[in-house]
Design a protein around this motif. Structure first.
Motif, PDB file in Angstrom:
ATOM      1  N   VAL A  32      -4.975 -14.438  -3.861  1.00 44.25           N
ATOM      2  CA  VAL A  32      -3.658 -15.060  -3.772  1.00 44.25           C
ATOM      3  C   VAL A  32      -2.624 -13.958  -3.569  1.00 44.25           C
ATOM      4  O   VAL A  32      -2.526 -13.029  -4.369  1.00 44.25           O
ATOM      5  N   ARG A  34       1.271 -12.913  -3.252  1.00 43.84           N
ATOM      6  CA  ARG A  34       2.651 -13.278  -3.567  1.00 43.84           C
ATOM      7  C   ARG A  34       3.513 -12.083  -3.153  1.00 43.84           C
ATOM      8  O   ARG A  34       3.004 -10.984  -2.986  1.00 43.84           O
ATOM      9  N   ASP A  35       4.778 -12.301  -2.998  1.00 43.74           N
ATOM     10  CA  ASP A  35       5.636 -11.167  -2.651  1.00 43.74           C
ATOM     11  C   ASP A  35       5.551 -10.135  -3.767  1.00 43.74           C
ATOM     12  O   ASP A  35       5.837 -10.433  -4.918  1.00 43.74           O
ATOM     13  N   ASN A  55      -1.467 -17.247   1.018  1.00 38.54           N
ATOM     14  CA  ASN A  55      -0.154 -16.617   0.986  1.00 38.54           C
ATOM     15  C   ASN A  55       0.807 -17.533   0.229  1.00 38.54           C
ATOM     16  O   ASN A  55       1.183 -18.587   0.721  1.00 38.54           O
ATOM     17  N   ARG A  56       1.191 -17.120  -0.952  1.00 37.84           N
ATOM     18  CA  ARG A  56       2.127 -17.884  -1.775  1.00 37.84           C
ATOM     19  C   ARG A  56       3.508 -17.233  -1.801  1.00 37.84           C
ATOM     20  O   ARG A  56       4.343 -17.563  -2.616  1.00 37.84           O
ATOM     21  N   GLY A  57       3.727 -16.293  -0.892  1.00 39.62           N
ATOM     22  CA  GLY A  57       5.016 -15.617  -0.820  1.00 39.62           C
ATOM     23  C   GLY A  57       5.773 -16.040   0.427  1.00 39.62           C
ATOM     24  O   GLY A  57       5.300 -16.833   1.231  1.00 39.62           O
ATOM     25  N   HIS A  61       1.399 -11.568   4.610  1.00 43.65           N
ATOM     26  CA  HIS A  61       0.539 -10.698   3.809  1.00 43.65           C
ATOM     27  C   HIS A  61      -0.804 -10.507   4.498  1.00 43.65           C
ATOM     28  O   HIS A  61      -1.252 -11.373   5.242  1.00 43.65           O
TER      29      HIS A  61
END
Length: 75
Positions: A32, A34-35, A55-57, A61
């Motif tokens: 996962v 994130r930024d 990609n949770r940002g 990525h």
């Protein structure tokens, strides 16, 4: 599209004549993104593995896979 499918497409584009097909299902490892942070396992057991990058940002990525031989460290 899974990584396995992408590899098959690359092999076909490069003119590979035979691509082995696995007989067993792959284990799934999820990374996962994130930024400014990643969540992933420290190690992955040997064997057929599908790696999924979520990609949770807000930014794009990428993840790289590396194998460190016994006795070696990242630094």
């Amino acid at each position: 599209m899974s990584i396995a499918h992408r590899l098959l497409l690359v092999a076909a584009a490069l003119g590979a004549t035979a691509v082995p097909t696995p007989k067993t299902a792959a284990r799934v490892v999820t990374v996962v993104a994130r930024d400014y942070a990643f969540e992933a396992p420290d190690t992955v057991a040997a064997g057929r593995t599908e790696v999924r990058l979520l990609n949770r940002g807000k930014e794009a990525h990428h993840a790289y896979l590396m194998r460190l031989d016994g006795g070696k460290k990242l630094d």
